[in-house]
Design a protein around this motif. Sequence first.
Motif, PDB file in Angstrom:
ATOM      1  N   GLY A 193     -15.754  17.897 -24.013  1.00  0.00           N
ATOM      2  CA  GLY A 193     -15.476  18.035 -25.376  1.00  0.00           C
ATOM      3  C   GLY A 193     -15.564  16.761 -25.882  1.00  0.00           C
ATOM      4  O   GLY A 193     -15.706  16.659 -27.193  1.00  0.00           O
ATOM      5  N   TRP A 207     -27.624   9.313 -35.900  1.00  0.00           N
ATOM      6  CA  TRP A 207     -26.389  10.128 -35.446  1.00  0.00           C
ATOM      7  C   TRP A 207     -25.055   9.555 -36.052  1.00  0.00           C
ATOM      8  O   TRP A 207     -24.053  10.239 -36.237  1.00  0.00           O
ATOM      9  CB  TRP A 207     -26.338  10.468 -33.869  1.00  0.00           C
ATOM     10  CG  TRP A 207     -26.857  11.358 -33.348  1.00  0.00           C
ATOM     11  CD1 TRP A 207     -27.913  12.314 -34.152  1.00  0.00           C
ATOM     12  CD2 TRP A 207     -26.563  12.078 -32.101  1.00  0.00           C
ATOM     13  NE1 TRP A 207     -28.259  13.251 -33.144  1.00  0.00           N
ATOM     14  CE2 TRP A 207     -27.483  13.023 -31.969  1.00  0.00           C
ATOM     15  CE3 TRP A 207     -25.846  11.600 -31.156  1.00  0.00           C
ATOM     16  CZ2 TRP A 207     -27.622  13.862 -30.871  1.00  0.00           C
ATOM     17  CZ3 TRP A 207     -26.106  12.451 -29.780  1.00  0.00           C
ATOM     18  CH2 TRP A 207     -26.766  13.502 -29.702  1.00  0.00           C
ATOM     19  N   ARG A 240     -18.684  15.674 -28.129  1.00  0.00           N
ATOM     20  CA  ARG A 240     -19.090  16.558 -29.428  1.00  0.00           C
ATOM     21  C   ARG A 240     -18.935  15.500 -30.569  1.00  0.00           C
ATOM     22  O   ARG A 240     -19.418  15.712 -31.607  1.00  0.00           O
ATOM     23  CB  ARG A 240     -18.156  17.708 -29.801  1.00  0.00           C
ATOM     24  CG  ARG A 240     -18.278  18.793 -28.494  1.00  0.00           C
ATOM     25  CD  ARG A 240     -16.948  19.807 -28.829  1.00  0.00           C
ATOM     26  NE  ARG A 240     -17.065  20.670 -27.930  1.00  0.00           N
ATOM     27  CZ  ARG A 240     -16.054  21.299 -27.358  1.00  0.00           C
ATOM     28  NH1 ARG A 240     -14.818  21.179 -28.194  1.00  0.00           N
ATOM     29  NH2 ARG A 240     -15.875  22.310 -26.607  1.00  0.00           N
ATOM     30  N   GLN A 241     -18.160  14.159 -30.324  1.00  0.00           N
ATOM     31  CA  GLN A 241     -18.396  13.203 -31.252  1.00  0.00           C
ATOM     32  C   GLN A 241     -19.613  12.590 -31.250  1.00  0.00           C
ATOM     33  O   GLN A 241     -19.721  11.969 -30.221  1.00  0.00           O
ATOM     34  CB  GLN A 241     -17.276  12.412 -31.159  1.00  0.00           C
ATOM     35  CG  GLN A 241     -15.836  12.997 -31.540  1.00  0.00           C
ATOM     36  CD  GLN A 241     -14.655  11.852 -31.566  1.00  0.00           C
ATOM     37  OE1 GLN A 241     -14.851  10.480 -31.823  1.00  0.00           O
ATOM     38  NE2 GLN A 241     -13.379  12.127 -31.264  1.00  0.00           N
ATOM     39  N   HIS A 242     -20.408  12.522 -32.391  1.00  0.00           N
ATOM     40  CA  HIS A 242     -21.875  11.591 -32.304  1.00  0.00           C
ATOM     41  C   HIS A 242     -21.358  10.154 -31.786  1.00  0.00           C
ATOM     42  O   HIS A 242     -22.217   9.607 -31.072  1.00  0.00           O
ATOM     43  CB  HIS A 242     -22.383  11.931 -33.458  1.00  0.00           C
ATOM     44  CG  HIS A 242     -22.977  13.392 -33.554  1.00  0.00           C
ATOM     45  ND1 HIS A 242     -23.733  13.517 -34.379  1.00  0.00           N
ATOM     46  CD2 HIS A 242     -23.108  14.334 -32.565  1.00  0.00           C
ATOM     47  CE1 HIS A 242     -24.235  14.680 -34.550  1.00  0.00           C
ATOM     48  NE2 HIS A 242     -23.887  15.129 -33.240  1.00  0.00           N
ATOM     49  N   VAL A 264     -11.416  14.933 -31.333  1.00  0.00           N
ATOM     50  CA  VAL A 264     -12.147  16.280 -30.837  1.00  0.00           C
ATOM     51  C   VAL A 264     -11.042  16.987 -30.227  1.00  0.00           C
ATOM     52  O   VAL A 264      -9.899  16.330 -29.547  1.00  0.00           O
ATOM     53  CB  VAL A 264     -12.953  15.800 -29.595  1.00  0.00           C
ATOM     54  CG1 VAL A 264     -13.392  17.258 -28.891  1.00  0.00           C
ATOM     55  CG2 VAL A 264     -14.233  15.102 -30.335  1.00  0.00           C
ATOM     56  N   ARG A 317     -16.275  22.559 -17.593  1.00  0.00           N
ATOM     57  CA  ARG A 317     -16.029  23.309 -18.883  1.00  0.00           C
ATOM     58  C   ARG A 317     -15.122  24.525 -18.616  1.00  0.00           C
ATOM     59  O   ARG A 317     -14.471  24.909 -19.582  1.00  0.00           O
ATOM     60  CB  ARG A 317     -17.376  23.881 -19.298  1.00  0.00           C
ATOM     61  CG  ARG A 317     -18.342  22.893 -19.860  1.00  0.00           C
ATOM     62  CD  ARG A 317     -19.719  23.495 -20.397  1.00  0.00           C
ATOM     63  NE  ARG A 317     -20.510  22.620 -21.082  1.00  0.00           N
ATOM     64  CZ  ARG A 317     -20.544  22.339 -22.252  1.00  0.00           C
ATOM     65  NH1 ARG A 317     -19.603  22.636 -22.950  1.00  0.00           N
ATOM     66  NH2 ARG A 317     -21.352  21.584 -22.745  1.00  0.00           N
ATOM     67  N   THR A 376      -9.631  18.497 -27.338  1.00  0.00           N
ATOM     68  CA  THR A 376      -9.808  18.506 -25.902  1.00  0.00           C
ATOM     69  C   THR A 376      -9.045  19.545 -25.316  1.00  0.00           C
ATOM     70  O   THR A 376      -7.814  19.300 -24.779  1.00  0.00           O
ATOM     71  CB  THR A 376      -9.462  17.034 -25.339  1.00  0.00           C
ATOM     72  OG1 THR A 376      -8.097  17.068 -25.892  1.00  0.00           O
ATOM     73  CG2 THR A 376     -10.161  15.921 -25.975  1.00  0.00           C
ATOM     74  N   ALA A 392     -20.450   9.943 -28.065  1.00  0.00           N
ATOM     75  CA  ALA A 392     -21.705  10.163 -27.332  1.00  0.00           C
ATOM     76  C   ALA A 392     -22.325   8.981 -27.389  1.00  0.00           C
ATOM     77  O   ALA A 392     -23.194   8.557 -26.357  1.00  0.00           O
ATOM     78  CB  ALA A 392     -22.591  11.415 -27.761  1.00  0.00           C
TER      79      ALA A 392
END
Length: 485
Positions: free
Chosen positions: A244, A462, A247-249, A480, A234, A482, A252
């Motif tokens: 980052g 989700w 963060r997209q479901h 996202v 991070r 990034t 993920a």
Amino acid sequence: MTLGPVLLVAMDGSVLFLAMPRINEGIQPTTDQSLWILDIYGFVVGSLLITFGNVGDRFGRRRLLLIGASVFGLGSLCGSFAPTPEILIASRALMALGGATLLPSALAVISELFENPVQRARAIGIFAATFAAGFVIGPIVGGLLLSRFWWGSVFLINIPVVVAFLCLAPTLLKEVKGTRPGKIDIPSVLLSAVGLLLAIYGIKHAATYGLDLLSGALVVAGTGLVVVFVRRQRRIPRPLLEIGLFRQHVFAVAILTGLLSLFVWSAAAYLSMTYLQSVLGHSVLVSATLAVPGAVVLTLSSVLTPRLVERIGARSALILCHFSMAAGMALLLFTNETTGVLFYIASTVVAGIGFGISFSLVADTAVGAVPESRAGAAGAIAETSNEIGNALGIALLGSLLTVVFRMTFPGDATGIAEFIEESGTASPAFATAQAAFLDGYHVVAALAGIICVALGLLAVRWIPRDTGAQGDPAASQQPVDTVNT
């Protein structure tokens, strides 16, 4: 040409599952060493995939493919003649070093050849199908070799593929570099690799010898290093793992699918081969033949997944993936000491549908979610989830079976292979060992099924209903930010 290394790596994995009973007889590793022979490849590859994905992005993917294939071939040659478990483990680690360069670079090259999302999805489906086809070819070739030659012959089948690739790749593949200047963050490499190895070794040590101070300290230290690795990603400007993206479901869930589907598949494949040979008493060649129907279904599922996604969408495909895997694991609960072949075949066929969807869809999600210049790193995330899942499945679920075996078997043996070597299948206590193995086998199957159901419910919750159906599971979401790229 890029599919050659993929086929090679897949064949190696499936052959090893089949060969382990013969390896146990040949060089007599302990239960812990047997798991390391299986696990070390996945641990090393999983630890270095993201690193080599970044290296390929920056310094050239063809060059990396050539180096990786050479190292993989050298490790295969050493492994085929390994006289001790320690040397075989080291040879497998060398093969893993080469394998970590092959998969992300091959996937990145494919993504660059097909810029259209639908064409790319189909090409990655073929990539996944080739990987699955290796699991069809591997057991057949391996079974034939093991029925006639020593166990080390299964590693020699890699050599012709490596030689052909090294001869043809310099002419047929062009060099492609990404747009990612800068150095690889060595502390991140060390944190992820050492953290994973320490944590898993601690778990394996506890399963084999019981919970003690050493195993607890290893797990805590390894977990701590992995946490530090994630926190470091991070902060640094050019991370190995772009947090980052998660963060997209959809992204993920897809990566979790890649991780946990291989977690389930690897354990089921390895333990089922032990079941067929050590419990039911089938030969190596018969066991290999019994695995073919499921592997064929898995291959076809990988090829057809892009068309399935075009028709029903990524959300429905992922949900189908999880619940078909769960149903396949549930069928293993009906196996016993005398019968179970039909339930095993049915399990591999039903679960193969889900595994094929996972192998194809996860890679396309990762590559489609990032700019072309990050294709290698994104592909590496997808392949890392697979490889780490593969290693963790054998290590953790294999260790769970060991724990159940030790709890139910009255003797000192820690596994059925060890028991057979010491006492023989004709000993009066063999039936007890069979029952103890099946107790652990059924516990593993039940837990694997629960994991798949939980993933399916997560996908239902989700993933939005309007997720794109053109081969890009992330199509309905904005990219996202990034910030670390």
